[in-house]
Design an enzyme around this catalytic site. Structure first.
Site, mmCIF file in Angstrom:
data_model
loop_
_atom_site.group_PDB
_atom_site.id
_atom_site.type_symbol
_atom_site.label_atom_id
_atom_site.label_comp_id
_atom_site.label_asym_id
_atom_site.label_seq_id
_atom_site.Cartn_x
_atom_site.Cartn_y
_atom_site.Cartn_z
ATOM 1 N NE ARG A 248 37.647 73.226 70.882
ATOM 2 C CZ ARG A 248 38.154 74.477 71.169
ATOM 3 N NH1 ARG A 248 38.622 74.560 72.432
ATOM 4 N NH2 ARG A 248 37.817 75.490 70.466
ATOM 5 C CG ASP A 271 39.909 74.853 81.783
ATOM 6 O OD1 ASP A 271 39.498 75.046 82.802
ATOM 7 O OD2 ASP A 271 39.786 75.417 80.585
ATOM 8 C CD GLU A 276 34.195 71.520 78.327
ATOM 9 O OE1 GLU A 276 35.264 70.972 77.988
ATOM 10 O OE2 GLU A 276 33.713 72.908 78.219
ATOM 11 C CG HIS A 295 35.964 75.441 78.737
ATOM 12 N ND1 HIS A 295 35.615 74.646 77.664
ATOM 13 C CD2 HIS A 295 37.110 76.147 77.809
ATOM 14 C CE1 HIS A 295 36.277 74.736 76.507
ATOM 15 N NE2 HIS A 295 36.902 75.665 76.678
ATOM 16 N N GLY A 298 40.518 80.014 79.154
ATOM 17 C CA GLY A 298 40.340 81.175 78.484
ATOM 18 C C GLY A 298 39.788 82.495 79.100
#
Length: 339
Positions: A248, A271, A276, A295, A298
Site C-alpha cells: 500500500r 507498484d 495513487e 499497480h 496483482g
C-alpha cells in the site's frame, strides 16, 4: 434431490468477462442455482433486489458495490460472500459480521503474482537494472562504466521483509532461490518459528533497516502503519539500498523517499504510491532512481482465472458444508488481515 443454493455474481462487467469463461460458468452453474440476471454490477435495480431476496451466496470481485446495511436488508437469505479478488475492504461493513455471514476471499491466490513480481523486483534491484536503463549516460557504456550504484549483484545480499503477511511469507520462501541471501523479517505479530521455517529471521524493524540492501514492504494498511517507513527509517538504510513497495502506498512517506532518491542515496521500485496515481508534479515521476509501475503486481490477464478457480473451489466446499480454506473472520477484519 437436494436443492442447490441460489447465487448471484456481483462485479463489474470487465471483471465478469475476465473471471468467467464458458467452462468456469458451467462449473458455477453446476454448484448453484442461477437466474436472470446471473450477474450484476448494481444491487439497487428492481431486478437485482428481486434476485437478492432469494440469494444465499454472492460471488463478488472488483467493481462490486459495497454491501451496506440497506442492501443486506434486501438479502434476508444471504449466508456467504465469496470474493474472487484480494481485499474485501470497501466491500464489507460491520453489518456483514453482525449477520454472521461467512466471508472468504481469493487473497491467497492473488498473493502468488505479487510475490513473483516482488522477487523479480528484488533481482532487478540487486543489479540496479531499471535505474541503469533510465540512465542514458550509462545504459549503453558497459558495466565497467557504472559508478555510484553500489554493488551490482544478487549473491550474499540482505533483504528486509516488512510484514510477514500472506505475500510477505511467500516472498521469504522465494528468496531461497537466491544464493547466500540473508532474509530479515520485521513484524511485531509474527511467530519466530514460523518465520524461521519459511527461511527468514525475525528481528525488530530498527535492526532490519541498517542491514538491508533491499527493503520490501508487505504490511497491511492501517492507521498505525501509515508512513511506517518515513524520513527517520529511510535515513537508517545503507547507501544504494532499494525500497520496494507492492503493498500500500501509504506505508511510505513519499516526500521523504523522493528526497532520499533525489539526493542519490537510495533507489525505489513502486507498484503502489500515495496518492495513487501520483500527481503530475510528483518528483517520484521524474527521478531516474525510481521505477513506478501502475499497480500491476496483482492478478491480471490469465492470472485472474486462478482467482476464479480458487473461489469456485471454496464454493464447492461451502455447498458441501465443509470448512472454507480462506475464510475471513471478524477477528481478521479487526486486525487488518483481510486487507
Amino acid at each position: 434431490m437436494q436443492t442447490k443454493p441460489h447465487a448471484l455474481v456481483v462485479m463489474s462487467r470487465q471483471s465478469f468477462d475476465a473471471h468467467f469463461d464458458r467452462s468456469r460458468l458451467e462449473r458455477l452453474a453446476a454448484l448453484v442455482t442461477l437466474a436472470d440476471p446471473l450477474w450484476t454490477d448494481d444491487l439497487d435495480t428492481p431486478e437485482a433486489r428481486t434476485r437478492l431476496a432469494e440469494v444465499e451466496v454472492l460471488i463478488t470481485s472488483w467493481g462490486a458495490p459495497p454491501l451496506t446495511s440497506a442492501r443486506l436488508t434486501s438479502a434476508p437469505e444471504l449466508r456467504a460472500v465469496l470474493h474472487c479478488a484480494g481485499s474485501v475492504r470497501g466491500l464489507l461493513g460491520d453489518a456483514v459480521w453482525r449477520r454472521g455471514i461467512q466471508v472468504a476471499s481469493a487473497a491467497d491466490a492473488n498473493a502468488i503474482p505479487v510475490a513473483e513480481y516482488t522477487l523479480a523486483a528484488i533481482i532487478f534491484a540487486g543489479k540496479k537494472a531499471p535505474f541503469l536503463a533510465a540512465d542514458e549516460q550509462r545504459a549503453y557504456g558497459g558495466w565497467g562504466s557504472v559508478t555510484g550504484y553500489g554493488d551490482l549483484s544478487n549473491f550474499g545480499r540482505t533483504v528486509g521483509v516488512v510484514g510477514f503477511s500472506r505475500i510477505g511469507r511467500k516472498v521469504v520462501g522465494l528468496l531461497g532461490l537466491l544464493g547466500g541471501t540473508t532474509c530479515l523479517v520485521a513484524d511485531p505479530y509474527a511467530d519466530p518459528d514460523q518465520v524461521a521455517a519459511a527461511g527468514g529471521t525475525l528481528v525488530p524493524l530498527e535492526e532490519v533497516l541498517p542491514r538491508a540492501d533491499v527493503l520490501t514492504l508487505h504490511a497491511p494498511e492501517l492507521a498505525e502503519t501509515r508512513h511506517l517507513i518515513g524520513a527517520a527509517e529511510l535515513s537508517l538504510l545503507p547507501d544504494h539500498a532499494t525500497v520496494i513497495n507492492t503493498a500500500r502506498g501509504s506505508l511510505i512517506d513519499s516526500a521523504a523517499l523522493a528526497a532520499e532518491c533525489a539526493a542519490g542515496r537510495l533507489f525505489a521500485i513502486l507498484d503502489v504510491t500515495d496518492p495513487e496515481p501520483l500527481p503530475l508534479d510528483s518528483p517520484l515521476r521524474r527521478l531516474a532512481r525510481v521505477m513506478v509501475t501502475p499497480h500491476i503486481a496483482g492478478s491480471l490477464g490469465t492470472e485472474i482465472g486462478r482467482l476464479t478457480d480458487h473461489t469456485l473451489d471454496e464454493l464447492a466446499r461451502w455447498t458441501a458444508h465443509q470448512p472454507l480454506t480462506a475464510e475471513i473472520t471478524a477477528e481478521h477484519w479487526a486486525l487488518g488481515l483481510s486487507a
